[in-house]
Motif scaffolding. Structure first.
Motif, PDB file in Angstrom:
ATOM      1  N   ILE A  37       0.835  -1.193   0.000  1.00  0.00           N
ATOM      2  CA  ILE A  37       0.000   0.000   0.000  1.00  0.00           C
ATOM      3  C   ILE A  37       0.875   1.251   0.000  1.00  0.00           C
ATOM      4  O   ILE A  37       0.636   2.190  -0.761  1.00  0.00           O
ATOM      5  N   ASN A  40       2.213   1.870  -3.395  1.00  0.00           N
ATOM      6  CA  ASN A  40       1.187   2.430  -4.279  1.00  0.00           C
ATOM      7  C   ASN A  40       0.987   3.920  -4.031  1.00  0.00           C
ATOM      8  O   ASN A  40       0.836   4.704  -4.970  1.00  0.00           O
ATOM      9  N   LYS A  68       1.981   3.173 -13.858  1.00  0.00           N
ATOM     10  CA  LYS A  68       2.590   3.090 -12.534  1.00  0.00           C
ATOM     11  C   LYS A  68       4.042   2.614 -12.612  1.00  0.00           C
ATOM     12  O   LYS A  68       4.919   3.102 -11.903  1.00  0.00           O
ATOM     13  N   LYS A 163     -10.912  12.472  -0.666  1.00  0.00           N
ATOM     14  CA  LYS A 163     -11.037  11.210   0.051  1.00  0.00           C
ATOM     15  C   LYS A 163     -12.462  10.677  -0.003  1.00  0.00           C
ATOM     16  O   LYS A 163     -12.670   9.494  -0.202  1.00  0.00           O
ATOM     17  N   GLY A 164     -13.436  11.564   0.189  1.00  0.00           N
ATOM     18  CA  GLY A 164     -14.793  11.032   0.258  1.00  0.00           C
ATOM     19  C   GLY A 164     -15.880  11.991  -0.185  1.00  0.00           C
ATOM     20  O   GLY A 164     -16.950  12.021   0.402  1.00  0.00           O
ATOM     21  N   THR A 166     -18.970  13.472  -2.497  1.00  0.00           N
ATOM     22  CA  THR A 166     -20.122  12.779  -3.075  1.00  0.00           C
ATOM     23  C   THR A 166     -19.903  12.457  -4.555  1.00  0.00           C
ATOM     24  O   THR A 166     -19.614  13.355  -5.344  1.00  0.00           O
ATOM     25  N   PRO A 167     -20.054  11.175  -4.934  1.00  0.00           N
ATOM     26  CA  PRO A 167     -19.922  10.829  -6.351  1.00  0.00           C
ATOM     27  C   PRO A 167     -20.925  11.613  -7.193  1.00  0.00           C
ATOM     28  O   PRO A 167     -22.077  11.759  -6.806  1.00  0.00           O
ATOM     29  N   GLY A 168     -20.471  12.121  -8.331  1.00  0.00           N
ATOM     30  CA  GLY A 168     -21.365  12.848  -9.228  1.00  0.00           C
ATOM     31  C   GLY A 168     -21.464  14.318  -8.893  1.00  0.00           C
ATOM     32  O   GLY A 168     -21.876  15.128  -9.712  1.00  0.00           O
ATOM     33  N   LEU A 169     -21.096  14.709  -7.648  1.00  0.00           N
ATOM     34  CA  LEU A 169     -21.151  16.132  -7.291  1.00  0.00           C
ATOM     35  C   LEU A 169     -19.732  16.585  -6.931  1.00  0.00           C
ATOM     36  O   LEU A 169     -18.931  16.882  -7.796  1.00  0.00           O
ATOM     37  N   LYS A 207     -17.611  29.363 -20.297  1.00  0.00           N
ATOM     38  CA  LYS A 207     -16.675  28.721 -21.227  1.00  0.00           C
ATOM     39  C   LYS A 207     -15.244  28.955 -20.793  1.00  0.00           C
ATOM     40  O   LYS A 207     -14.322  28.435 -21.392  1.00  0.00           O
TER      41      LYS A 207
ATOM     42  N   ALA B  34     -27.740   8.767  -1.716  1.00  0.00           N
ATOM     43  CA  ALA B  34     -26.436   9.411  -1.657  1.00  0.00           C
ATOM     44  C   ALA B  34     -25.632   9.279  -2.938  1.00  0.00           C
ATOM     45  O   ALA B  34     -24.942  10.208  -3.327  1.00  0.00           O
ATOM     46  N   ILE B  35     -25.697   8.141  -3.614  1.00  0.00           N
ATOM     47  CA  ILE B  35     -24.695   7.917  -4.655  1.00  0.00           C
ATOM     48  C   ILE B  35     -25.288   7.756  -6.055  1.00  0.00           C
ATOM     49  O   ILE B  35     -24.600   7.329  -6.963  1.00  0.00           O
ATOM     50  N   ALA B  37     -26.292  10.083  -8.118  1.00  0.00           N
ATOM     51  CA  ALA B  37     -26.244  11.264  -8.986  1.00  0.00           C
ATOM     52  C   ALA B  37     -25.634  10.922 -10.336  1.00  0.00           C
ATOM     53  O   ALA B  37     -25.829  11.633 -11.312  1.00  0.00           O
ATOM     54  N   GLU B  38     -24.873   9.843 -10.414  1.00  0.00           N
ATOM     55  CA  GLU B  38     -24.383   9.403 -11.722  1.00  0.00           C
ATOM     56  C   GLU B  38     -24.447   7.891 -11.822  1.00  0.00           C
ATOM     57  O   GLU B  38     -24.396   7.180 -10.830  1.00  0.00           O
ATOM     58  N   ALA B  41     -21.397   5.502 -10.470  1.00  0.00           N
ATOM     59  CA  ALA B  41     -21.362   5.268  -9.028  1.00  0.00           C
ATOM     60  C   ALA B  41     -22.428   4.253  -8.621  1.00  0.00           C
ATOM     61  O   ALA B  41     -22.200   3.414  -7.753  1.00  0.00           O
ATOM     62  N   LYS B  92      -6.478  -1.965  -2.056  1.00  0.00           N
ATOM     63  CA  LYS B  92      -5.481  -0.900  -1.955  1.00  0.00           C
ATOM     64  C   LYS B  92      -4.094  -1.410  -2.293  1.00  0.00           C
ATOM     65  O   LYS B  92      -3.271  -0.698  -2.849  1.00  0.00           O
ATOM     66  N   TYR B  96      -4.984  -0.578  -6.837  1.00  0.00           N
ATOM     67  CA  TYR B  96      -5.084   0.726  -6.187  1.00  0.00           C
ATOM     68  C   TYR B  96      -6.118   1.646  -6.842  1.00  0.00           C
ATOM     69  O   TYR B  96      -6.898   2.311  -6.164  1.00  0.00           O
ATOM     70  N   LYS B 100      -9.569   3.321  -5.094  1.00  0.00           N
ATOM     71  CA  LYS B 100      -9.874   4.746  -4.947  1.00  0.00           C
ATOM     72  C   LYS B 100     -11.304   5.043  -5.359  1.00  0.00           C
ATOM     73  O   LYS B 100     -11.968   5.879  -4.773  1.00  0.00           O
ATOM     74  N   VAL B 104     -15.112   5.766  -1.209  1.00  0.00           N
ATOM     75  CA  VAL B 104     -16.262   6.520  -0.732  1.00  0.00           C
ATOM     76  C   VAL B 104     -17.387   5.593  -0.283  1.00  0.00           C
ATOM     77  O   VAL B 104     -18.172   5.920   0.583  1.00  0.00           O
ATOM     78  N   ILE B 171     -22.713  23.760 -23.089  1.00  0.00           N
ATOM     79  CA  ILE B 171     -22.024  25.044 -23.201  1.00  0.00           C
ATOM     80  C   ILE B 171     -21.889  25.462 -24.657  1.00  0.00           C
ATOM     81  O   ILE B 171     -22.132  26.612 -25.020  1.00  0.00           O
ATOM     82  N   GLU B 172     -21.571  24.465 -25.512  1.00  0.00           N
ATOM     83  CA  GLU B 172     -21.447  24.781 -26.942  1.00  0.00           C
ATOM     84  C   GLU B 172     -22.821  24.866 -27.608  1.00  0.00           C
ATOM     85  O   GLU B 172     -22.930  25.227 -28.777  1.00  0.00           O
ATOM     86  N   LEU B 188     -29.755  16.537  -9.535  1.00  0.00           N
ATOM     87  CA  LEU B 188     -28.489  16.131  -8.933  1.00  0.00           C
ATOM     88  C   LEU B 188     -28.570  16.099  -7.413  1.00  0.00           C
ATOM     89  O   LEU B 188     -27.723  15.526  -6.755  1.00  0.00           O
ATOM     90  N   LEU B 189     -29.587  16.727  -6.859  1.00  0.00           N
ATOM     91  CA  LEU B 189     -29.684  16.773  -5.396  1.00  0.00           C
ATOM     92  C   LEU B 189     -30.477  15.572  -4.881  1.00  0.00           C
ATOM     93  O   LEU B 189     -31.346  15.040  -5.560  1.00  0.00           O
TER      94      LEU B 189
END
Lengths: 250, 214
Positions: A37, A40, A68, A163-164, A166-169, A207, B34-35, B37-38, B41, B92, B96, B100, B104, B171-172, B188-189
């Motif tokens: 670890i 890594n 890596k 580290k943590g 919120t996914p997507g935000l 933009k 919680a997860i 939004a996409e 995830a 990990k 690795y 990551k 979460v 945007i475009e 998204l909320l």
């Protein structure tokens, strides 16, 4: 069965036994995997620093590190100097990339002149990059990053991680659409004072064509993570301003 | 299904629809909010829970005759926490990048009420093979809802799917955006996840009258 497993003695013995077994198992796993670890984590830092100065394998839309296994070699090739700034004195240190920024930040809170500030000088295609690590907090946990600058403190590349969030935000701070917005942005205002870069909501420039407004467009739904990025850029990069002033004067 | 008897197959198919952990039992809502939004995830979370619930159910089922009933909840919690942490450590060390992405979710997996719920309601009273099927079935039922919610939230909230701009560039101003379409940032909320789950519950109950409670 029910009589036996219901007794208090059995319950306590079972609890003790379970704690010993699970504890030993976790300790054994952690101890035996620790070297892997740590390795890594070490390689990832090299990958991050290289990424920020543009040594990466990015495709059209996603952020891709150099492999890596090649990281140590490329790190040696592109990073010409690893510096540590402490209380205004600059010294070379080949393990500067291993410095724990979180720890140094805590030291700096009590005693700013004791804080070690790592700085990586890189050379690529005849251009010099100054890569600076930054560290702060997002909504849920730590956020950090590496920003590469030219000698005028104009951002040449940025890598953020968390580290943590919120996914997507908030987690989107490590996406290309956000990180690439920083490229070309100025940290100083027109008269040369340190201003930082704001992750701004209601930005009139989605933009991101205006590179001297000290602003990039925020991510919808990630206000607090964005504010965290703003704060760590302001607090950490500012500390390097004297170094860049010196660079200019010499 | 030659491999599974009819009764065993029901253990997998029931939680997918008529006894879905999210829409019928209303468990695991917190992570569903919680997860999602996409889409990516949602998929990662669904796979993680599939693994943890499948293995965890088997472990608890094997231990079911020796677990003291007074502290069974703590025992279950310890098993699932140890399992998740060991997997996290191994990833990990050897994968690795993947770890990551998952980091979460680790906390969310441990506290997922579906996992504790299945340990308590099923694995404590049934054999390992049945418990394994039950775990897989419930995790799939959970995953399906997560992926549906994630699909709509990412599509309507960001205009993307798995990160690909399927509706054009906001945007475009290309694709749908050229004719004045806007992303609904509200998607998204977290509250919108609850509303999407609500709509799924509504559709499901209107199609199957048996599910309607008096």
């Amino acid at each position: 069965m029910s009589n036996k497993t219901d007794s208090n003695v059995y319950t306590i013995l079972f609890a003790i036994g379970m704690v010993v077994v699970v504890g030993a198992l976790l300790a054994f796993t952690a101890a035996s995997l620790k070297p892997n670890i740590a390795e890594n984590v070490r390689l990832e830092k090299q990958q991050n620093i290289l990424y920020a100065m543009g040594v990466n394998e990015n495709d059209e839309s996603s952020a891709v590190f150099v492999d890596k296994t090649e990281a140590p070699e490329l790190f040696k090739k592109y990073i010409t100097k690893q510096l540590v700034i402490k209380g205004g004195d600059v010294s070379e240190n080949n393990e500067a990339y291993l410095i724990d920024i979180k720890k140094q930040k805590a030291i700096g809170n009590d005693n700013p002149s004791e804080r070690k500030l790592p700085l990586f000088v890189g050379e690529k295609d005849g251009k010099t990059y100054y890569v600076v690590p930054i560290y702060g907090k997002g909504l849920w946990d730590a956020i950090w990053g590496y920003v590469s600058l030219d000698k005028d403190m104009v951002v040449q590349g940025a890598y953020f991680d968390h580290k943590g969030e919120t996914p997507g935000l908030g987690a989107n701070i490590k996406e290309r659409f956000f990180m690439d917005d920083f490229i070309g942005e100025h940290l100083l205002d027109e008269s040369g004072y340190f201003k930082g870069i704001d992750v701004a909501k209601g930005n009139a420039d989605p933009k991101n064509e205006n590179k001297t407004d000290n602003e990039v467009d925020a991510i919808a739904g990630a206000t607090i993570t964005g504010n965290g990025v703003t704060a760590m850029i302001k607090s950490d990069l500012k500390l390097y301003k004297p170094y860049f002033d010196n660079l200019k004067n010499n | 299904m030659g491999l599974l008897s009819k009764k065993d197959a029901k253990l997998i198919t029931d939680p997918l629809a008529d006894n879905n952990p999210i829409t019928i039992q209303v468990l695991g809502i917190c992570s569903a909010l919680a997860i999602t939004a996409e889409l990516k995830a949602s998929i990662v979370m669904a796979v993680s829970v599939l693994f943890v619930l499948g293995v965890g159910n088997v472990v608890i089922s094997l231990m079911r005759n020796i677990i003291p009933s007074k502290i069974r909840i703590i025992v279950q919690l310890t098993v699932v926490a140890a399992l998740v942490i060991i997997v996290d450590q191994v990833l990990k060390a050897f994968a690795y990048e993947l770890s990551k992405t998952l980091s979460v979710f680790v906390g969310l997996i441990i506290t997922n009420c579906i996992i504790m719920g299945r340990f308590e309601a099923f694995a404590l009273g049934n054999g390992p093979w049945k418990s394994f099927l039950d775990g897989i079935g419930n995790a799939l039922g959970y995953g399906v809802i997560l992926i549906i919610v994630g699909f709509f939230r990412e599509l309507l909230g960001s205009g993307t799917l798995l990160g690909f701009k399927v509706l054009g560039d906001p945007i475009e101003k290309t694709g749908l955006y050229a004719i004045g379409y806007e992303n609904n940032g509200f998607m998204l909320l977290s509250p919108m996840a609850l509303i999407v789950v609500g709509i799924i519950i509504w559709v499901q109950r209107s199609r199957n009258k048996d599910l309607i409670e008096d």
